[in-house]
Design an enzyme around this catalytic site. Structure first.
Site, PDB file in Angstrom:
ATOM      1  CE  LYS A 112      -4.349  -1.763   1.651  1.00 53.45           C
ATOM      2  NZ  LYS A 112      -5.413  -1.737   2.643  1.00 53.45           N
ATOM      3  CE  LYS A 195      -6.218  -7.389  -2.230  1.00 52.77           C
ATOM      4  NZ  LYS A 195      -6.020  -7.271  -0.824  1.00 52.77           N
ATOM      5  CE  LYS A 198     -11.865  -1.711   0.534  1.00 55.20           C
ATOM      6  NZ  LYS A 198     -12.896  -2.096   1.486  1.00 55.20           N
TER       7      LYS A 198
HETATM    8  P1  TYM Z   1     -11.116  -5.013   3.788  1.00 55.53           P
HETATM    9  O1  TYM Z   1     -12.047  -3.926   4.193  1.00 55.53           O
HETATM   10  O2  TYM Z   1     -10.071  -4.688   2.788  1.00 55.53           O
HETATM   11  O3  TYM Z   1     -11.936  -6.253   3.213  1.00 55.53           O
HETATM   12  C1  TYM Z   1     -12.997  -6.861   3.931  1.00 55.53           C
HETATM   13  C2  TYM Z   1     -12.953  -8.362   3.764  1.00 55.53           C
HETATM   14  O4  TYM Z   1     -13.012  -8.722   2.382  1.00 55.53           O
HETATM   15  C3  TYM Z   1     -11.969  -9.640   2.077  1.00 55.53           C
HETATM   16  N1  TYM Z   1     -11.570  -9.449   0.675  1.00 55.53           N
HETATM   17  C4  TYM Z   1     -11.463 -10.434  -0.226  1.00 55.53           C
HETATM   18  N2  TYM Z   1     -11.663 -11.760  -0.146  1.00 55.53           N
HETATM   19  C5  TYM Z   1     -11.487 -12.493  -1.260  1.00 55.53           C
HETATM   20  N3  TYM Z   1     -11.137 -11.962  -2.466  1.00 55.53           N
HETATM   21  C6  TYM Z   1     -10.921 -10.640  -2.588  1.00 55.53           C
HETATM   22  N4  TYM Z   1     -10.594 -10.115  -3.783  1.00 55.53           N
HETATM   23  C7  TYM Z   1     -11.080  -9.809  -1.443  1.00 55.53           C
HETATM   24  N5  TYM Z   1     -10.957  -8.475  -1.234  1.00 55.53           N
HETATM   25  C8  TYM Z   1     -11.261  -8.273   0.065  1.00 55.53           C
HETATM   26  C9  TYM Z   1     -10.862  -9.283   3.039  1.00 55.53           C
HETATM   27  O5  TYM Z   1      -9.967 -10.357   3.207  1.00 55.53           O
HETATM   28  C10 TYM Z   1     -11.643  -8.954   4.292  1.00 55.53           C
HETATM   29  O6  TYM Z   1     -11.928 -10.124   5.018  1.00 55.53           O
HETATM   30  N6  TYM Z   1      -7.908  -5.234   7.596  1.00 55.53           N
HETATM   31  C11 TYM Z   1      -9.260  -5.587   7.180  1.00 55.53           C
HETATM   32  C12 TYM Z   1     -10.342  -4.974   8.040  1.00 55.53           C
HETATM   33  C13 TYM Z   1     -10.197  -5.283   9.481  1.00 55.53           C
HETATM   34  C14 TYM Z   1     -10.414  -6.557  10.101  1.00 55.53           C
HETATM   35  C15 TYM Z   1     -10.180  -6.345  11.482  1.00 55.53           C
HETATM   36  C16 TYM Z   1     -10.777  -7.812   9.626  1.00 55.53           C
HETATM   37  C17 TYM Z   1      -9.862  -4.412  10.453  1.00 55.53           C
HETATM   38  N7  TYM Z   1      -9.839  -5.041  11.670  1.00 55.53           N
HETATM   39  C18 TYM Z   1     -10.306  -7.402  12.396  1.00 55.53           C
HETATM   40  C19 TYM Z   1     -10.903  -8.863  10.545  1.00 55.53           C
HETATM   41  C20 TYM Z   1     -10.652  -8.659  11.919  1.00 55.53           C
HETATM   42  C21 TYM Z   1      -9.458  -5.073   5.765  1.00 55.53           C
HETATM   43  O7  TYM Z   1      -8.836  -4.115   5.339  1.00 55.53           O
HETATM   44  O8  TYM Z   1     -10.451  -5.662   5.073  1.00 55.53           O
END
Ligand code: TYM
Length: 332
Positions: A112, A195, A198
Site C-alpha cells: 500500500k 485480487k 477497491k
Molecule cells: P477489507 O475492508 O479490505 O476487506 C474486507 C474483507 O473482504 C476480504 N476481501 C477479499 N476476499 C477475497 N477476495 C478478494 N478479492 C477480497 N478483497 C477483500 C478481506 O480479506 C476482508 O476479510 N484489515 C481488514 C479490516 C479489518 C479486520 C479487522 C478484519 C480491520 N480489523 C479485524 C478482521 C478482523 C481489511 O482491510 O479488510
C-alpha cells in the site's frame, strides 16, 4: 456459543464481490451457531486520507449493506469501530509489544505504501495490523472470517496474543482464521491474476454489490477470458475462466465439475452470458434492500448504537484485565 469477529473498511460506496464471497457471506452463515461481533473499521480507514463527509456516508452505507445481506442485529453485534474506544486503547498496549522489525514484515504496508513511497505513508498505515490485532483480541473470538489477504494479520494477532499471555498472564484466546479456500481470493475481471481490490482494480475489473444490475452484467460479459475455448477450472492456465467459475459456483451453490460439464463443448461466451444473469438475479434484490435501509437513518443509527453498546461491554471487560496485568494503577 463460540464467538466470531470480523471487520470491513468503509472505504468505498459499495462492497464488491471479493468482500462478499471472500468474507461477508461467511459472516452471515456463522451467525447461526456463533456469537458474532462485526464492525465497520473506520479507524483503519483513516490510515489513508478520507473526506470526512464521504467517510460518514460510507459508514452508514456499509451498515445498510451488512443488514441487506442478512446480518441480523438481533443475533450479531454490528457496530462502528470508533464508537468502541477500547480498540484504540488496546491497540496502544499491543504496539508496545510489537517489534519494529516484526511490523515491517507486514506485506500490506509494503504494497500500500509502494505508490507514494514509504516516506509519504502515515505511521497509522504502518501500525495498522497491530490495531487489527487489538480489534480481534478484545473479543476473544474463536474464529475470524476473512479473505486470504488477511492471513498474515491473523498470524501477527496470534503472535501478539501469545506474547502477552506468556509475559503477563493468560488473557487472550488465540483466534483461528476462517478462510474458505474456494473463495479466499476473488480476482479482478480484467486482470485475473490479481485480487479484486477497491484500491488496485479498474472499475471494469470490480463487480460492485451496489452497481446498477445491468452494469454488473456488462462487466461479467466483458470479463477477460483465457486462450483456448474450453470451460475448465485451472487457476494456473485459465485464471479468468476459473474466477468466473468460482463466482458462479459460489452464487448458485453448484459444484464446479457440474458447471464444467454443463459448458462442455460450449464457449466462454455462453458461460459469461449465463453468469451475468445469475449476478443480476443476485444483486437486484440486494441493491433494493440496501437503498430501502438507507432511507431510514434512524433505524440504522439505532442498530449501530445497540451494537456498540454490546461490543463495548465485552471490550471494556478485556481492557480492564489488560490494564491490570500490565501494571496500570486502578482508577479507584
Ligand atoms: P477489507 O475492508 O479490505 O476487506 C474486507 C474483507 O473482504 C476480504 N476481501 C477479499 N476476499 C477475497 N477476495 C478478494 N478479492 C477480497 N478483497 C477483500 C478481506 O480479506 C476482508 O476479510 N484489515 C481488514 C479490516 C479489518 C479486520 C479487522 C478484519 C480491520 N480489523 C479485524 C478482521 C478482523 C481489511 O482491510 O479488510
Amino acid at each position: 456459543r463460540p464467538r466470531v469477529l470480523s471487520g470491513i473498511q468503509p472505504t468505498a460506496d459499495s462492497f464488491h464481490f471479493g468482500n462478499y464471497l471472500g468474507a461477508l457471506r461467511q459472516w452471515v452463515d456463522l451467525q447461526e451457531e456463533h456469537q458474532p461481533f462485526f464492525f465497520i473499521a473506520d479507524l483503519h480507514a483513516i490510515t489513508v486520507e478520507q473526506d470526512p463527509k464521504v467517510l460518514r456516508q460510507r459508514t452508514l452505507r456499509a451498515a445498510a449493506q451488512l443488514l441487506a445481506m442478512g446480518i441480523d442485529p438481533d443475533r450479531s453485534a454490528i457496530f462502528v469501530q470508533s464508537q468502541v474506544p477500547e480498540h484504540a486503547q488496546l491497540g496502544w498496549v499491543l504496539q508496545c509489544l510489537t517489534g519494529f522489525g516484526e511490523a515491517r514484515r507486514m506485506t500490506q504496508f509494503k504494497d500500500k505504501s509502494a505508490k507514494g513511497g514509504e516516506g509519504a505513508a502515515s505511521v497509522g498505515l504502518f501500525t495498522y495490523p497491530i490495531l487489527q490485532a487489538a480489534d480481534i483480541l478484545l473479543y476473544r473470538p474463536a474464529y475470524v472470517p476473512v479473505g486470504e489477504d488477511q492471513r498474515q494479520h491473523l498470524e501477527l494477532t496470534r503472535d501478539l496474543a501469545q506474547r502477552f499471555n506468556s509475559r503477563y498472564k493468560k488473557t487472550f484466546r488465540l483466534p483461528e482464521p476462517y478462510i474458505l479456500k474456494a473463495t479466499a481470493k476473488i480476482t479482478d475481471l480484467q486482470d485475473p491474476t490479481s485480487k479484486m481490490s477497491k484500491s488496485a482494480s479498474s472499475p471494469s475489473g470490480i463487480v460492485e454489490m451496489l452497481d446498477e444490475p445491468n452494469v454488473s452484467a456488462k462487466k461479467i460479459r466483458s470479463a477477460v477470458t483465457d486462450s483456448g475455448s474450453e470451460v475448465r477450472f485451472d487457476a494456473e492456465e485459465k485464471p479468468g475462466v476459473s474466477n468466473l467459475l468460482t463466482i458462479y459456483s459460489a452464487l448458485t451453490g453448484r459444484e464446479i465439475p457440474d458447471l464444467e460439464e454443463q459448458y462442455a463443448g460450449r464457449g466462454y461466451g455462453d458461460l459469461k452470458k449465463d453468469l451475468a444473469e445469475v449476478v443480476v438475479d443476485f444483486v437486484t434484490p440486494f441493491r433494493a434492500r440496501t437503498l430501502e435501509l438507507l432511507d431510514d437513518r434512524t433505524y440504522l443509527t439505532e442498530v449501530l448504537r445497540r451494537g456498540a453498546e454490546q461490543a463495548g461491554a465485552v471490550a471494556a471487560g478485556t481492557l480492564r484485565d489488560v490494564y491490570d496485568r500490565v501494571g496500570f494503577a486502578a482508577a479507584g
